[in-house]
Design a protein around this motif. Structure first.
Motif, short mmCIF file in Angstrom:
data_model
loop_
_atom_site.label_atom_id
_atom_site.label_comp_id
_atom_site.label_asym_id
_atom_site.label_seq_id
_atom_site.Cartn_x
_atom_site.Cartn_y
_atom_site.Cartn_z
N ILE A 1 0.81 -1.21 0.00
CA ILE A 1 0.00 0.00 0.00
C ILE A 1 0.85 1.27 0.00
O ILE A 1 0.51 2.27 -0.63
CB ILE A 1 -0.93 0.00 1.24
N ASP A 2 1.97 1.22 0.71
CA ASP A 2 2.81 2.43 0.79
C ASP A 2 3.22 2.92 -0.60
O ASP A 2 3.45 4.11 -0.82
CB ASP A 2 4.05 2.15 1.65
N HIS A 3 3.30 1.96 -1.54
CA HIS A 3 3.69 2.27 -2.91
C HIS A 3 2.71 3.25 -3.57
O HIS A 3 3.08 3.97 -4.51
CB HIS A 3 3.75 0.95 -3.68
N LEU A 4 1.48 3.28 -3.09
CA LEU A 4 0.45 4.12 -3.73
C LEU A 4 0.68 5.61 -3.52
O LEU A 4 0.10 6.44 -4.21
CB LEU A 4 -0.95 3.74 -3.25
N ARG A 5 1.53 5.97 -2.56
CA ARG A 5 1.81 7.40 -2.40
C ARG A 5 2.68 7.93 -3.54
O ARG A 5 2.78 9.12 -3.75
CB ARG A 5 2.45 7.68 -1.04
N ARG A 6 3.29 7.02 -4.28
CA ARG A 6 4.14 7.39 -5.40
C ARG A 6 3.35 7.44 -6.71
O ARG A 6 2.44 6.63 -6.91
CB ARG A 6 5.27 6.36 -5.58
N TYR A 7 3.72 8.34 -7.60
CA TYR A 7 3.14 8.32 -8.95
C TYR A 7 3.46 7.00 -9.63
O TYR A 7 4.51 6.39 -9.36
CB TYR A 7 3.69 9.48 -9.78
N LYS B 1 13.64 10.67 -2.63
CA LYS B 1 12.92 11.19 -3.79
C LYS B 1 12.07 12.39 -3.35
O LYS B 1 11.02 12.23 -2.74
CB LYS B 1 12.05 10.05 -4.34
N GLU C 1 5.30 14.07 -3.81
CA GLU C 1 4.53 12.97 -3.24
C GLU C 1 4.53 13.10 -1.72
O GLU C 1 5.40 13.75 -1.13
CB GLU C 1 5.15 11.64 -3.68
N ASN C 2 3.55 12.50 -1.11
CA ASN C 2 3.42 12.53 0.34
C ASN C 2 4.36 11.48 0.94
O ASN C 2 4.43 10.36 0.43
CB ASN C 2 1.96 12.21 0.70
N PRO C 3 5.09 11.80 2.01
CA PRO C 3 5.99 10.79 2.58
C PRO C 3 5.28 9.74 3.42
O PRO C 3 5.89 8.74 3.80
CB PRO C 3 6.94 11.63 3.44
N PRO D 1 2.14 6.90 4.21
CA PRO D 1 1.32 5.98 3.42
C PRO D 1 -0.15 6.44 3.38
O PRO D 1 -0.55 7.29 4.17
CB PRO D 1 1.46 4.64 4.15
N PRO D 2 -0.94 5.90 2.46
CA PRO D 2 -2.37 6.22 2.43
C PRO D 2 -3.05 5.78 3.72
O PRO D 2 -2.50 5.01 4.50
CB PRO D 2 -2.90 5.41 1.25
N LYS E 1 -1.67 14.23 -3.46
CA LYS E 1 -0.77 14.91 -2.54
C LYS E 1 -1.19 14.63 -1.09
O LYS E 1 -0.63 13.79 -0.43
CB LYS E 1 -0.77 16.42 -2.83
N SER F 1 -2.03 10.93 -0.27
CA SER F 1 -1.00 9.90 -0.51
C SER F 1 -1.43 8.85 -1.52
O SER F 1 -1.07 7.68 -1.41
CB SER F 1 -0.62 9.18 0.81
N GLU G 1 14.21 12.14 6.17
CA GLU G 1 14.65 12.48 4.81
C GLU G 1 15.12 13.93 4.75
O GLU G 1 16.14 14.25 4.12
CB GLU G 1 13.51 12.25 3.81
#
Lengths: 353, 353
Positions: A50-56, B27, B32-34, B36-37, B209, B212, B338
């Motif tokens: 799920i954490d991957h979804l914060r990335r484009y 990155k 992007e939001n650091p 998770p959703p 944004k 997330s 980060e």
């Protein structure tokens, strides 16, 4: 209608998608697959990081394009993916058909084609079907701004052979010929192998029918790299990330499970043939179909009346109340049980007349 | 470039999205939001009824529009959703800005606006920022085909107050004013409450944004029903089902978890303020930001050199090598760790000079 709309928007006649009813009915109106997606798709969703979804997403959807390239035996730069084949078509109309010459389209085909023409101000040149409701490949004019048709055609179901499409391509070399293969996996011959020899051939496809993923919106185009570049330019001038990360991963899983996909297609084809015979036994004419639907003309009852009577029994099919189509119903192929229920209902309705 | 492309497509200058590197780096280049959703999103994916994916999505994405309507206190017919706010913007440019008069845009703002102008053949009228890098609301010409700007603006980060936007709307009543609020949740005042009084105000937003969910491609527009109708007409003339079923369900789950979303935004804001102070202590000028990034001008080193030096240390930020922007770096706000890593690196690089 609003003073704030752009002038051209007032005149658009938008596409009307098939109904998505919320109450439970037997739903044979939008050519969805009756079988679930490949089991690998379930695993993708269940295990998704799920954490991957914060990335484009990867804007080029490389993983899915690589899977499609391997599946079709083409190079990855010959593959484009988009948000359903509708979006791929919308990009293709912009990339190739915005010209002064009219775009040649069958008079009866996917009803979104004239809508795209409207959207971009393209003049359509409508070419009538043959008497046997086939796309008339010989009747496309030589002077055109491009040619687009569905093969198998919708809503009629007829498919031309690869050889017939090759003959068409030999005649039309200066503009793009777009073959929309949304339904090809149910018995048609794909034109994809021809892209190596015809620099103006673009083939589109979808995961919505044979791969049971209408809910995830995955479409693609396969063609010479030059044409794929044109689609990329349009995509990156409209929406750089049309495919979300989950859809890309699910699409890859679907492609990997080739045996499951082939088995589903074979089941749909078998059910279609059985349904065709049973409807004919009820006095319904059924056009030969290479798709996951049949186009059926009742002979003892008006098509609109049969549509209403089926609906009253909880069975939803598609009725196009337009000249040339209003004698027919388009019936998607469901499971064997669903089609038995349909056939019993047709029997009862035709008998009641 | 190809003989088969539509003539206008040859001249498009597509948008270039920020890099999505595959190797591991810090990155900070695409805002992007650091975090998770919302946890509810994970549950949606884990429990998703896979068989449902064989069906088309609800073309109107009603469930998500209802959730947004409740969240913003508007009516569901004042809400439009699409495949990321890029697609929503692309539809809005078609729906409202395809006019003979030029579209007023800030000279420095989201770089996709001039790309949409190109796509549709709209003439942009570029209005310079003020000396303090703010969108100059007083400088938009009265005779325009519409106005579009981001608030907070990108890549500068400055936000105008709701009162300032109200004053703008009082002056411009005949064409649509589109306020792109992609970054509003990090400290700006949303213009959404103004839609009741201004029939020409459209506000766009994104889940990429503050929620997330960049990977799922969810954007929206909120405005008078009349304008939403215009967007619907365009959508249904282009791609009837832009949002997939999983994205809709995940979007609803995100909206429901209001506390989580507020906590993430508050963390980003706190980290932004801390980062700003630390960068200033390194001799870097930082424009005041109401967004999840800062626009920072090094004073003792060229921005391009600092970009390269950060990259060499595995930190990716965004450098726009264009007049007016090439003195700056846009740095997305990551986690505290980060940003500490970034600040240490900046210290070391500036010290090494």
């Amino acid at each position: 209608m609003s003073q704030f709309w752009s002038p051209a928007v007032r005149d658009l006649e938008p596409y009307v998608p098939g109904e998505q009813p919320r109450d439970t009915v037997i739903k044979l109106n939008t050519n969805e697959n009756p079988y679930p997606p490949a089991p690998g798709v379930a695993k993708v969703l269940a295990d998704y990081p799920i954490d991957h979804l914060r990335r484009y997403p990867d804007p080029s959807s490389l993983a899915l394009r690589e899977a499609l390239a391997a599946h079709y035996g083409v190079h990855v730069n010959q593959v484009f993916v988009g948000n359903g084949s509708d979006e791929v078509l919308a990009f293709a109309f912009k990339a190739f058909f915005c010209r002064e010459q009219p775009l040649a389209v069958p008079s009866i085909s996917y009803s979104f084609y004239p809508v795209y023409c409207d959207f971009y101000g393209i003049t359509p040149h409508k070419v009538p079907l043959t008497d046997s409701f086939e796309v008339d490949l010989d009747a496309f004019p030589t002077d055109n701004g491009g040619i687009v048709f569905a093969n198998p055609n919708a809503p009629t179901g007829h498919a031309h052979s690869r050889a017939a499409i090759e003959a068409l391509l030999d005649k039309h070399t200066s503009r793009v010929v777009l073959v929309d293969e949304a339904y090809i996996d149910f018995g048609g011959e794909s034109a994809i192998p021809l892209i190596e020899r015809y620099p103006n051939l673009l083939v589109t496809g979808t995961f919505s029918k044979s791969r049971s993923l209408a809910g995830l919106r995955i479409g693609f185009a396969i063609g010479p790299a030059d044409l794929i570049d044109g689609l990329d330019r349009v995509k990156d001038s409209f929406n750089s990330y049309p495919l979300d990360s989950v859809a890309v991963a699910a699409g890859v899983a679907s492609i990997k499970d080739d045996a499951y996909y082939r088995a589903c297609c074979a089941s749909v084809i078998a059910t279609r043939e059985r349904t065709t015979a049973a409807l004919e036994a009820c006095g319904i004419e059924v056009l030969p179909s290479s798709a996951n639907f049949v186009f059926a003309r009742p002979t003892t009852i008006e098509a609109g009346m049969l549509f209403d009577a089926l609906r009253a029994r909880g069975i939803l099919v598609r009725y196009f109340n337009k000249p040339g189509l209003d004698q027919f119903l388009r019936i998607s192929i469901g499971t064997d049980d669903e089609m038995d229920y349909l056939i019993d209902a047709v029997h009862a309705i035709v008998g009641e007349k």
